[in-house]
Write a protein that holds these residues in place. Sequence first.
Motif, PDB file in Angstrom:
ATOM      1  N   CYS A 135     -12.068  15.854  27.363  1.00 44.59           N
ATOM      2  CA  CYS A 135     -11.373  16.379  28.542  1.00 44.59           C
ATOM      3  C   CYS A 135      -9.920  16.691  28.192  1.00 44.59           C
ATOM      4  CB  CYS A 135     -11.492  15.349  29.670  1.00 44.59           C
ATOM      5  SG  CYS A 135     -10.518  15.702  31.132  1.00 44.59           S
ATOM      6  N   VAL A 137      -7.462  12.455  39.827  1.00 45.33           N
ATOM      7  CA  VAL A 137      -8.451  11.599  39.157  1.00 45.33           C
ATOM      8  C   VAL A 137      -8.683  10.302  39.941  1.00 45.33           C
ATOM      9  CG1 VAL A 137      -6.863  10.323  37.628  1.00 45.33           C
ATOM     10  CG2 VAL A 137      -9.210  10.808  36.868  1.00 45.33           C
ATOM     11  N   PRO A 190     -10.141   6.252  34.886  1.00 47.53           N
ATOM     12  CA  PRO A 190     -11.536   5.819  34.998  1.00 47.53           C
ATOM     13  C   PRO A 190     -11.925   4.881  33.848  1.00 47.53           C
ATOM     14  CG  PRO A 190     -11.325   8.197  35.191  1.00 47.53           C
ATOM     15  CD  PRO A 190     -10.025   7.691  34.675  1.00 47.53           C
ATOM     16  N   LEU A 247     -14.319  14.173  36.507  1.00 47.55           N
ATOM     17  CA  LEU A 247     -13.338  15.251  36.395  1.00 47.55           C
ATOM     18  C   LEU A 247     -13.658  16.131  35.182  1.00 47.55           C
ATOM     19  CD1 LEU A 247      -9.515  15.007  36.986  1.00 47.55           C
ATOM     20  CD2 LEU A 247     -10.439  16.400  35.151  1.00 47.55           C
ATOM     21  N   GLY A 248     -13.780  15.497  34.022  1.00 44.18           N
ATOM     22  CA  GLY A 248     -14.087  16.263  32.808  1.00 44.18           C
ATOM     23  C   GLY A 248     -15.495  16.844  32.841  1.00 44.18           C
ATOM     24  N   SER A 261     -17.527  14.146  28.390  1.00 47.49           N
ATOM     25  CA  SER A 261     -16.393  13.532  29.085  1.00 47.49           C
ATOM     26  C   SER A 261     -16.800  12.239  29.775  1.00 47.49           C
ATOM     27  CB  SER A 261     -15.821  14.504  30.118  1.00 47.49           C
ATOM     28  OG  SER A 261     -15.184  15.565  29.474  1.00 47.49           O
ATOM     29  N   LEU A 262     -15.812  11.386  29.946  1.00 48.31           N
ATOM     30  CA  LEU A 262     -16.085  10.065  30.511  1.00 48.31           C
ATOM     31  C   LEU A 262     -16.354  10.094  32.013  1.00 48.31           C
ATOM     32  CD1 LEU A 262     -16.114   6.961  30.367  1.00 48.31           C
ATOM     33  CD2 LEU A 262     -13.623   7.003  30.504  1.00 48.31           C
ATOM     34  N   CYS A 263     -15.587  10.875  32.745  1.00 46.08           N
ATOM     35  CA  CYS A 263     -15.736  10.797  34.209  1.00 46.08           C
ATOM     36  C   CYS A 263     -16.036  12.168  34.818  1.00 46.08           C
ATOM     37  CB  CYS A 263     -14.483  10.194  34.838  1.00 46.08           C
ATOM     38  SG  CYS A 263     -13.166  11.373  35.151  1.00 46.08           S
ATOM     39  N   SER A 265      -6.046  15.881  34.411  1.00 42.07           N
ATOM     40  CA  SER A 265      -6.782  15.043  33.460  1.00 42.07           C
ATOM     41  C   SER A 265      -5.928  13.832  33.110  1.00 42.07           C
ATOM     42  CB  SER A 265      -7.077  15.867  32.193  1.00 42.07           C
ATOM     43  OG  SER A 265      -7.423  14.996  31.137  1.00 42.07           O
ATOM     44  N   CYS A 266      -6.543  12.645  33.126  1.00 43.55           N
ATOM     45  CA  CYS A 266      -5.738  11.448  32.869  1.00 43.55           C
ATOM     46  C   CYS A 266      -5.470  11.267  31.377  1.00 43.55           C
ATOM     47  CB  CYS A 266      -6.417  10.218  33.450  1.00 43.55           C
ATOM     48  SG  CYS A 266      -7.766   9.582  32.444  1.00 43.55           S
ATOM     49  N   GLY A 267      -6.221  11.986  30.537  1.00 43.83           N
ATOM     50  CA  GLY A 267      -5.953  11.948  29.102  1.00 43.83           C
ATOM     51  C   GLY A 267      -6.645  10.830  28.352  1.00 43.83           C
ATOM     52  N   LYS A 268      -7.499  10.091  29.041  1.00 46.45           N
ATOM     53  CA  LYS A 268      -8.115   8.936  28.378  1.00 46.45           C
ATOM     54  C   LYS A 268      -9.125   9.337  27.298  1.00 46.45           C
ATOM     55  CE  LYS A 268     -10.447   4.587  29.465  1.00 46.45           C
ATOM     56  NZ  LYS A 268     -10.556   3.563  30.497  1.00 46.45           N
ATOM     57  N   CYS A 269      -9.905  10.401  27.577  1.00 48.92           N
ATOM     58  CA  CYS A 269     -10.922  10.746  26.575  1.00 48.92           C
ATOM     59  C   CYS A 269     -10.675  12.142  25.999  1.00 48.92           C
ATOM     60  CB  CYS A 269     -12.329  10.605  27.146  1.00 48.92           C
ATOM     61  SG  CYS A 269     -12.707  11.684  28.498  1.00 48.92           S
TER      62      CYS A 269
HETATM   63 FE1  SF4 Z   1      -9.578  11.047  32.100  1.00 45.83          FE
HETATM   64 FE2  SF4 Z   1     -11.952  11.558  33.181  1.00 45.83          FE
HETATM   65 FE3  SF4 Z   1     -10.697  13.480  31.862  1.00 45.83          FE
HETATM   66 FE4  SF4 Z   1     -11.695  11.469  30.500  1.00 45.83          FE
HETATM   67  S1  SF4 Z   1     -12.887  12.957  31.711  1.00 45.83           S
HETATM   68  S2  SF4 Z   1      -9.633  12.321  30.270  1.00 45.83           S
HETATM   69  S3  SF4 Z   1     -11.420   9.795  31.923  1.00 45.83           S
HETATM   70  S4  SF4 Z   1      -9.992  12.528  33.721  1.00 45.83           S
END
Ligand code: SF4
Length: 515
Positions: free
Chosen positions: A446, A268, A286, A488-489, A484-486, A439-443
Motif C-alpha cells: 500500500c 484509515v 491496522p 484501505l490498501g 495489502s494488510l487492511c 495510507s498509514c504506511g505500515k505495509c
Molecule cells: Fe496501512 Fe492498511 Fe495501507 Fe497497509 S493497507 S499501509 S495497513 S492503510
Amino acid sequence: GTGGISAGAKQVENQFTKLIAELGINAQVGKRCDVIKTGCRGLCANDVLVDIITPELGRITYDFVQPEDVENILKEHIVAQAPIEKKKAKAYYNTFVDQQMRVVMTGCGQIDPEKIDAFLEEDGFKAIEKCVKEMNPAQVIDEVKKSGLRGRGGGGFPTGMKWSFCAASPGHHKYLICNADEGDPGAFMDRSILEGDPYCVIEGMMIAAYAIGCTHGYVYVRAEYPLAIERLQRALDTCYEKGYLGKNIRGWGFDFDMRIKKGAGAFVCGEETALMASIEGERGMPRPRPPFPAVKGLWGHPTNINNVETFANVRHIINKGSEWYASLGTETTKGTKIFAVTGKVKHTGLVEVPAGMTVRDVIYQVCGGIANNRKFKAVQAGGPSGGCIPAEVLDTPVDYDSLIKAGAMMGSGGLVVMDETTCMVDVARFFLTFTRMESCGKCVPCRVGLKAMLDILERITEGRGEMKDIDTLLDMGATIKKASLCGLGQTAPNPILSTVKYFRHEYEAHITDKR
Ligand code: SF4
C-alpha cells in the motif's frame, strides 16, 4: 443540520421566534405557535427548508427561506391561512421525498434532535424495553439474524452473526463501538443521522449491548463533525439524567455506559483495528487479523463494532419485527440504504431507498437526472475504495452483490455522479491521491504501491505516458489488492481498475494525444 445552518437556518429560526412574539401570532390565531428545529431531511441543496404545520392546511414546505421571508409566511400562511405559492418548495421536492423509503431516517428532519421527549413520542426506547422485558439476549440476536441486516459501513457482514461471535467470546468485560468515522469524500450519511436523530443510534447500541453482553460503549466520531458531537453529547447527558444509561437502566436490571471518543480525521481509522488503536491512545494503524475484535479487541477484550446506520436500523427491526424488515430489499440485501448523492445531478442530497432500486432510478427518479441537460457518464459508488459504474450498467440494483459484480461497491453509501465533461482518468487520479495520502504506511504494497501507481497516473495525465503503463497499472492494482494488510490498501486500486475496464479509451487518448 450542518447544511441548513450554513445556509442560514439559525437566523431563520431566530426570526420566527422573535416575530411570533412581536407580532402576537398566538393571540391572532388563538392557538400556540411553536418553532421546532430538526436535523437534515436530505434535500440540503434547497436549505433553508421550513415546514408550516397547521390543523387546517396540514404540512406545507417552503424552501430557500431567508429571515426576510419570515414575516410574510407568518402573516399570510399562519394568520390569513393563504400559503405563499411562489415560496412553496419546488415541485420536485415532493418527488424527491416520495420516491424514497424512510426507515432509518424517519426521525431526521421530523423531530427535534435535542429533545428526548420528541424521541419518546416516536416510540423511543420502546425497542430496548421490549428486548429487556420480553426477550433474552439470544432471542434478540436471532431476531437481528432473521431480519437479514448487513453492516452498512461497507463490508456488508451479517450483523446478527457478528453479534453472536462477540456474545460467544468468553469474558465478562466486553466493549461495543459505533464507528462514526465517516471519511469518504462526498459521504455524509452518518453525520446527518447523528445530527438529526442521535437517540436512535443510542437505542440501537443499547439493544446490541444487551444482546452481546457489553457494559461499555464508545462512539468513535471524527472531530470535524462538531454539530454531530454536540447533539450526541447532549443526548448522552440527557439519557444519563433520565436513567436511560448507566447502572440498572430504568430498573430493568441492565447496565450500559456510553461515551464519545473524538477521532482526528484519519481515513484509515474507519478500519476496525486502527479505530481501536486510536481509542487506546495509540497511533491509528491496522493490525493483522486474527485475532478478530470479537475475540480480542479494545484493550484485549471482546469487542463488537458496527457503524452508525447499522445501529440506527436496529430499533425498527425490534419494533416492527424481522419479517417486516426482511420483506424490504432484495434476496441478499434486506432493508433500505442511505446514499449521499453528489456531483452532476440536479438534486443532490441524502436519499434513503429500498435496497434493489436501480442506480438509474436513484439518479433519474429520485435526484432528477443530470444537471444542465448534459449526458450521464458514470457514477463512483462506494467512495475512494469503490468503483465507477458507466451508463451500460446503470440498471445495476443497489445491493451489495450486484454493485460488486458491476465493479463498484456499496461502501458506506457515497454516490458521486459524473457527466460527459468529466475526465475519468482525472477522477481515478483524484481518488488515488486521497487514498495514497491516507495510507498509514505500515505495509509495503500500500505505502509504496499506491505511490508508484499515482506516479504513473500523473505521467499519463501530463501527456508523458506510454501504452504499457496501462497494463502496469492493472498488474500493480491486482497485487496491491491481494497483498495489502487492511481494507484501505485492498480497495484503493478499485477506481483505477474500474475506469480502465470501462474507459480505457480515455487513458489511451491521454497517451496518444500527449495531453
Ligand atoms: Fe496501512 Fe492498511 Fe495501507 Fe497497509 S493497507 S499501509 S495497513 S492503510
